[in-house]
Design a protein around this motif. Structure first.
Motif, PDB file in Angstrom:
ATOM      1  N   ARG A  40      49.124  64.591 -44.744  1.00 28.23           N
ATOM      2  CA  ARG A  40      48.189  63.972 -45.326  1.00 28.23           C
ATOM      3  C   ARG A  40      48.941  64.572 -46.708  1.00 28.23           C
ATOM      4  NH1 ARG A  40      48.392  61.123 -42.107  1.00 28.23           N
ATOM      5  NH2 ARG A  40      47.038  59.604 -41.413  1.00 28.23           N
ATOM      6  N   LEU A  41      48.853  63.451 -48.145  1.00 31.51           N
ATOM      7  CA  LEU A  41      48.844  64.360 -49.473  1.00 31.51           C
ATOM      8  C   LEU A  41      48.154  64.152 -50.242  1.00 31.51           C
ATOM      9  CD1 LEU A  41      52.737  62.818 -50.217  1.00 31.51           C
ATOM     10  CD2 LEU A  41      51.653  65.516 -49.462  1.00 31.51           C
ATOM     11  N   PHE A  42      47.641  65.206 -51.030  1.00 27.89           N
ATOM     12  CA  PHE A  42      45.973  65.350 -51.620  1.00 27.89           C
ATOM     13  C   PHE A  42      46.699  65.891 -53.150  1.00 27.89           C
ATOM     14  CE2 PHE A  42      45.149  66.340 -47.543  1.00 27.89           C
ATOM     15  CZ  PHE A  42      44.103  65.317 -47.196  1.00 27.89           C
ATOM     16  N   ALA A  43      45.945  65.215 -54.699  1.00 23.76           N
ATOM     17  CA  ALA A  43      45.841  66.112 -55.166  1.00 23.76           C
ATOM     18  C   ALA A  43      44.591  66.084 -55.364  1.00 23.76           C
ATOM     19  CB  ALA A  43      46.476  64.790 -56.494  1.00 23.76           C
ATOM     20  N   LEU A  68      54.957  58.189 -48.973  1.00 25.92           N
ATOM     21  CA  LEU A  68      53.218  58.356 -48.970  1.00 25.92           C
ATOM     22  C   LEU A  68      52.360  58.635 -49.668  1.00 25.92           C
ATOM     23  CD1 LEU A  68      54.744  62.031 -47.129  1.00 25.92           C
ATOM     24  CD2 LEU A  68      54.072  60.047 -46.439  1.00 25.92           C
ATOM     25  N   PRO A  69      51.368  57.269 -49.324  1.00 24.51           N
ATOM     26  CA  PRO A  69      49.947  58.209 -50.360  1.00 24.51           C
ATOM     27  C   PRO A  69      49.686  58.882 -50.712  1.00 24.51           C
ATOM     28  CG  PRO A  69      49.787  57.398 -47.582  1.00 24.51           C
ATOM     29  CD  PRO A  69      51.512  57.394 -47.601  1.00 24.51           C
ATOM     30  N   LEU A  95      39.124  64.006 -46.878  1.00 25.09           N
ATOM     31  CA  LEU A  95      40.213  63.118 -46.445  1.00 25.09           C
ATOM     32  C   LEU A  95      39.188  62.041 -46.499  1.00 25.09           C
ATOM     33  CD1 LEU A  95      39.174  65.096 -42.811  1.00 25.09           C
ATOM     34  CD2 LEU A  95      41.190  65.300 -44.689  1.00 25.09           C
ATOM     35  N   ASN A  96      38.414  61.169 -47.063  1.00 27.59           N
ATOM     36  CA  ASN A  96      38.620  59.670 -46.545  1.00 27.59           C
ATOM     37  C   ASN A  96      38.478  59.050 -48.532  1.00 27.59           C
ATOM     38  OD1 ASN A  96      35.969  60.823 -47.336  1.00 27.59           O
ATOM     39  ND2 ASN A  96      35.555  58.602 -46.719  1.00 27.59           N
ATOM     40  N   ARG A  97      39.362  59.763 -49.625  1.00 24.30           N
ATOM     41  CA  ARG A  97      39.432  59.125 -51.400  1.00 24.30           C
ATOM     42  C   ARG A  97      40.701  58.880 -50.627  1.00 24.30           C
ATOM     43  NH1 ARG A  97      34.039  58.603 -50.922  1.00 24.30           N
ATOM     44  NH2 ARG A  97      33.118  59.473 -51.905  1.00 24.30           N
ATOM     45  N   LEU A 117      48.238  55.915 -55.016  1.00 23.28           N
ATOM     46  CA  LEU A 117      49.698  56.145 -55.684  1.00 23.28           C
ATOM     47  C   LEU A 117      50.390  56.472 -54.560  1.00 23.28           C
ATOM     48  CD1 LEU A 117      48.224  58.028 -58.979  1.00 23.28           C
ATOM     49  CD2 LEU A 117      49.198  56.322 -58.695  1.00 23.28           C
ATOM     50  N   THR A 118      51.612  57.411 -55.039  1.00 22.51           N
ATOM     51  CA  THR A 118      52.845  57.205 -53.442  1.00 22.51           C
ATOM     52  C   THR A 118      53.144  58.532 -54.221  1.00 22.51           C
ATOM     53  OG1 THR A 118      54.334  56.820 -54.602  1.00 22.51           O
ATOM     54  CG2 THR A 118      52.354  55.541 -52.523  1.00 22.51           C
ATOM     55  N   LEU A 119      53.363  59.671 -53.635  1.00 26.27           N
ATOM     56  CA  LEU A 119      53.929  60.851 -53.879  1.00 26.27           C
ATOM     57  C   LEU A 119      55.462  60.722 -55.202  1.00 26.27           C
ATOM     58  CD1 LEU A 119      54.416  64.076 -53.518  1.00 26.27           C
ATOM     59  CD2 LEU A 119      55.753  63.809 -51.802  1.00 26.27           C
TER      60      LEU A 119
END
Length: 184
Positions: free
Chosen positions: A119-122, A63-64, A39-41, A45-47
């Motif tokens: 929240r978006l995650f790679a 969105l980040p 959750l905290n990295r 970049l944005t979407l």
């Protein structure tokens, strides 16, 4: 462990992928292993940097992106607060994982979902069957059950420290543990 549990890395965890990280468990299956998202990295970049979105999706484009973990960094995962998003998994405390991404983008473009509620995650964090249990026995992680709601309430840069302070007791002391104690 139940979905919605937070895993807080011990301050002396010697793994750069998880140093001072907080992972939200999304799935834990005895035979298949465990899936979670750091959750905290934050990234820069944005979407819109990684997907070619039409102009009507401007709200989603900004969105980040966060690093969800070291596994399959070219995949996209999302958390949100829409219980009606088809295919989403309820993690508790009004937090949902996944679901129909096109519908989520539509909700964002119409304002039916606020950017602060996504929240978006790679990539993601993954453990094979039994691996996380071994790490828990080795005291690599501190468990914080039923805490999915923290996803949208704590700032990502202070998340690790704040969640340890909130746990109180001996964990409050760990929140101030130096990154490199040799430099004290």
């Amino acid at each position: 462990m139940r979905p919605g549990t937070l895993l807080i890395s011990q301050p002396f965890l010697n793994d750069p992928n998880f140093e001072r990280s907080v992972v939200l468990l999304c799935r834990d299956e005895p035979d298949d292993g465990t899936f979670g998202l750091v959750l905290n990295r934050a990234t820069t970049l944005t979407l819109g940097d990684v997907l070619d979105l039409p102009p009507r999706m401007a709200a989603a484009a900004v969105l980040p992106l966060f690093v969800g973990g070291p596994v399959e960094p070219n995949t996209l995962h999302w958390l949100h607060r829409r219980p009606d998003l088809l295919g989403a998994t309820d993690l508790g405390q009004e937090v949902y994982w996944g679901g129909d991404f096109e519908v989520l983008l539509g909700f964002l473009s119409t304002g039916a979902v606020a950017a602060a509620d996504v929240r978006l995650f790679a990539g993601y964090s993954g453990w094979s069957a039994g691996q996380l249990a071994g790490e828990m026995q080795g005291q690599s992680w501190i468990r914080h059950p039923a805490s999915a709601g923290k996803v949208f309430t704590l700032a990502s840069d202070a998340f690790w420290r704040d969640i340890l302070r909130e746990k109180g007791g001996r964990f409050k002391v760990l929140a101030n543990y130096p990154v490199d104690p040799r430099l004290n």
